[in-house]
Motif scaffolding. Structure first.
Motif, mmCIF file in Angstrom:
data_model
loop_
_atom_site.group_PDB
_atom_site.id
_atom_site.type_symbol
_atom_site.label_atom_id
_atom_site.label_comp_id
_atom_site.label_asym_id
_atom_site.label_seq_id
_atom_site.Cartn_x
_atom_site.Cartn_y
_atom_site.Cartn_z
ATOM 1 N N ASP A 140 0.770 -1.331 -0.056
ATOM 2 C CA ASP A 140 -0.011 0.149 -0.001
ATOM 3 C C ASP A 140 1.022 1.211 -0.006
ATOM 4 O O ASP A 140 0.522 2.460 -0.546
ATOM 5 N N PHE A 141 2.058 1.263 0.694
ATOM 6 C CA PHE A 141 2.966 2.235 0.636
ATOM 7 C C PHE A 141 4.340 1.798 0.023
ATOM 8 O O PHE A 141 4.945 0.746 0.729
ATOM 9 N N VAL A 142 4.924 2.483 -0.901
ATOM 10 C CA VAL A 142 5.969 2.164 -1.524
ATOM 11 C C VAL A 142 7.135 3.343 -1.346
ATOM 12 O O VAL A 142 6.803 4.401 -1.909
ATOM 13 N N GLY A 143 8.249 3.098 -0.741
ATOM 14 C CA GLY A 143 9.297 4.262 -0.812
ATOM 15 C C GLY A 143 9.620 4.527 -2.271
ATOM 16 O O GLY A 143 9.955 5.510 -2.845
ATOM 17 N N LYS A 144 10.043 3.294 -2.768
ATOM 18 C CA LYS A 144 10.818 3.281 -4.432
ATOM 19 C C LYS A 144 10.510 2.162 -4.980
ATOM 20 O O LYS A 144 10.700 1.144 -4.308
#
Lengths: 170, 368
Positions: A140-144
């Motif tokens: 759901d949340f991706v840094g890179k």
């Protein structure tokens, strides 16, 4: 040969952005708990919790999770359970790891979470999504997002454990 | 070696409260009127002089010598400077720099802007801090006529309408599709977006919903600009409310104030405007301190944030005022300071990286 593809500053920024996105998606921070997959997922989870604390003044529990017993490639130790010291029933869980690859670690982590209670929801936050999933799992949340070849290795360095921040590909 | 011979001409800087300063003329010999503001930056006079936020203002530099690096063709923040006059302690008679194209003196002459030197700028700054904003004029004679003219002068409150681009234009790139609303845009914003290879379209501040939506933006930037945010038409606030729910939105300076107002916060005027580039700013989420360039005459009232969907992301640690805001529910944020670092410390450009990462994340793209 190792090549740094994300420097310390960009890594900090990614963690900050993930934190803001967690607030956006959850409409606040009430009822949140972070489960960090050992080793680096715990440090990343702690940093997100620190940021939420600075911003909202809320203390979010960070639960370290060792998924060794839940792996599907280690028959000897299967069956052992990890137990949390925090009640996760009806909590909104943010499951945190450094790199999302095949999805098998996350599958194991979900089993461990479910063994410990019945959370209201589980979201996945990762610093790096390198592709090559073998299971139907997405973050759901991706840094890179880092497209990789299977032969390449992604290494996330954390100040707390490795002495410095940064992401390398080798 | 570029060396100029100055013919000393005595001129006067007069203030609406009757204060008279005698000095020496440089730049154009024109008579000028404007609001006198002081800037404490030690470097970057070219970017400051050409920043459109100084529309209808006379800039006074507190740094003693100005002009030593001349003027080059890379540091302009606007094609034509909007400033009405330049006040310095000393104008450098010799300017040298490897990219210098002309002297500050010649540049001001070229744009018909007067300057005045040999002014005790530090004393005058203290005076301005006490009296607040004042109208001022650079004149040949400080007589009754000059004061009558000065006091009779009415400065427009339509700065944005006068300085915003009348027509849309492109600043092409091969990356994300970014729309910039021009409220008095400085070139540094475009330079930063170019660094990220953004495909930029600049629209007038009066752009309609359809004009923006038809460009299918991946992100929207609300630019900095001159003047009072309360004078900005309601249509611009509606546009912010419409698009903050749709695409990542980034407000800068005046754009930050508009983002705050659009979401229900209040904006007030500072008693003493902040113009400088060494303001310590704390990022709330990490407690990191960075230094940033400010050019602000208004501020977002911290008490008014409570009942809004906004939270505070950055604070000026010298006066605890809000320097950054973010929306709770949408990827929309704003900074009061100048994140384009033109001039200023490079660390403040992180805000652009943050914006472009939000834009790329929404696109499902792969950059951090």
């Amino acid at each position: 040969m190792a090549k740094e593809i994300v420097d310390a500053m960009a890594m900090q920024r990614a963690l900050t952005r993930i934190t803001y996105e967690i607030i956006e998606k959850n409409k606040g921070v009430t009822n949140l708990a972070i489960v960090g997959i050992k080793t680096r997922g715990v440090f990343i989870g702690q940093r997100i919790a620190d940021r939420l604390q600075q911003l909202e003044g809320a203390t979010i529990p960070v639960i370290p999770l060792d998924i060794t017993h839940y792996r599907d490639d280690d028959a000897e130790r299967a069956g052992e359970k990890s137990s949390f010291n925090v009640d996760i029933d009806n909590k909104r869980i943010i499951l945190v790891d450094d790199v999302l690859f095949t999805g098998r670690t996350i599958r194991a982590a979900l089993d461990a979470i479910m063994d410990n209670g019945r959370p209201a929801a589980v979201n996945l936050a990762v610093l790096v999504d390198r592709g090559h999933r073998e299971l139907p799992i997405r973050a759901d949340f991706v840094g890179k997002n880092i497209p990789t070849a299977t032969s390449e290795k992604i290494r996330v360095n954390m100040k707390e454990f490795d002495g410095q921040d940064g992401i390398e590909i080798r | 070696m570029p060396n100029e011979i100055y013919v000393m001409t005595t001129r006067y800087l007069i203030l609406q409260d009757g204060t008279v300063y005698e000095g020496e003329a440089f730049g154009a010999p024109a008579t000028t009127f404007g609001e006198l503001v002081f800037n404490t930056a030690m470097t970057g006079y070219q970017e400051i002089i050409t920043n459109p936020i100084y529309y209808n203002q006379i800039i006074m530099f507190t740094t003693p010598t100005i002009g030593a690096a001349g003027i080059n063709h890379y540091a302009d923040e606007a094609i034509v400077p909007a400033v009405k006059g330049v006040v310095v302690r000393e104008i450098a008679e010799i300017s040298t720099n490897r990219i210098r194209a002309l002297s500050l003196n010649d540049y001001l002459k070229r744009h018909n802007i007067p300057g005045i030197s040999q002014i005790d700028t530090r004393a005058l700054t203290r005076h301005l801090r006490e009296t607040g904003v004042q109208k001022a004029s650079i004149v040949d004679q400080p007589d009754d006529h000059a004061f009558d003219q000065l006091r009779a002068m009415v400065l427009t409150n339509q700065q944005i309408a006068q300085i915003s681009t009348p027509k849309a234009y492109a600043n092409p790139g091969r990356g994300a599709n970014v729309v910039v609303l021009d409220f008095g845009l400085k070139s540094g914003i475009l330079r930063m977006l170019s660094d990220f290879d953004a495909n930029v379209t600049v629209l007038p501040f009066s752009a309609t919903f359809d004009e923006v939506a038809n460009l299918d933006p991946d992100g929207l930037v609300i630019s900095s600009g001159p003047g009072d945010p309360a004078q900005v038409p309601e249509t611009a606030l509606d546009l912010i409310r419409e698009f903050e729910t749709r695409v990542p939105l980034f407000g800068i300076g005046l754009g930050h104030e508009l983002f705050a107002i659009a979401n229900g916060a209040k904006v007030s005027e500072l008693t003493s405007a902040h113009h400088g580039m060494n303001h310590p700013i704390r990022e709330q989420i990490t407690k990191d301190i960075m230094f940033a360039t400010q050019g602000q005459a208004y501020y977002v009232d911290a008490k008014s944030i409570k009942d809004t969907p906004l939270f505070v992301t950055h604070i000026d640690i010298t006066d605890n005022q809000i320097q950054g805001l973010r929306h709770r529910d949408y990827p929309a944020f704003s900074v009061q300071f100048f994140p384009d670092a033109a001039p200023g410390p490079l660390e403040e450009t992180q805000a652009f990286a943050e914006f472009m990462e939000m834009v790329m994340a929404r696109r499902g793209g792969g950059t951090i």
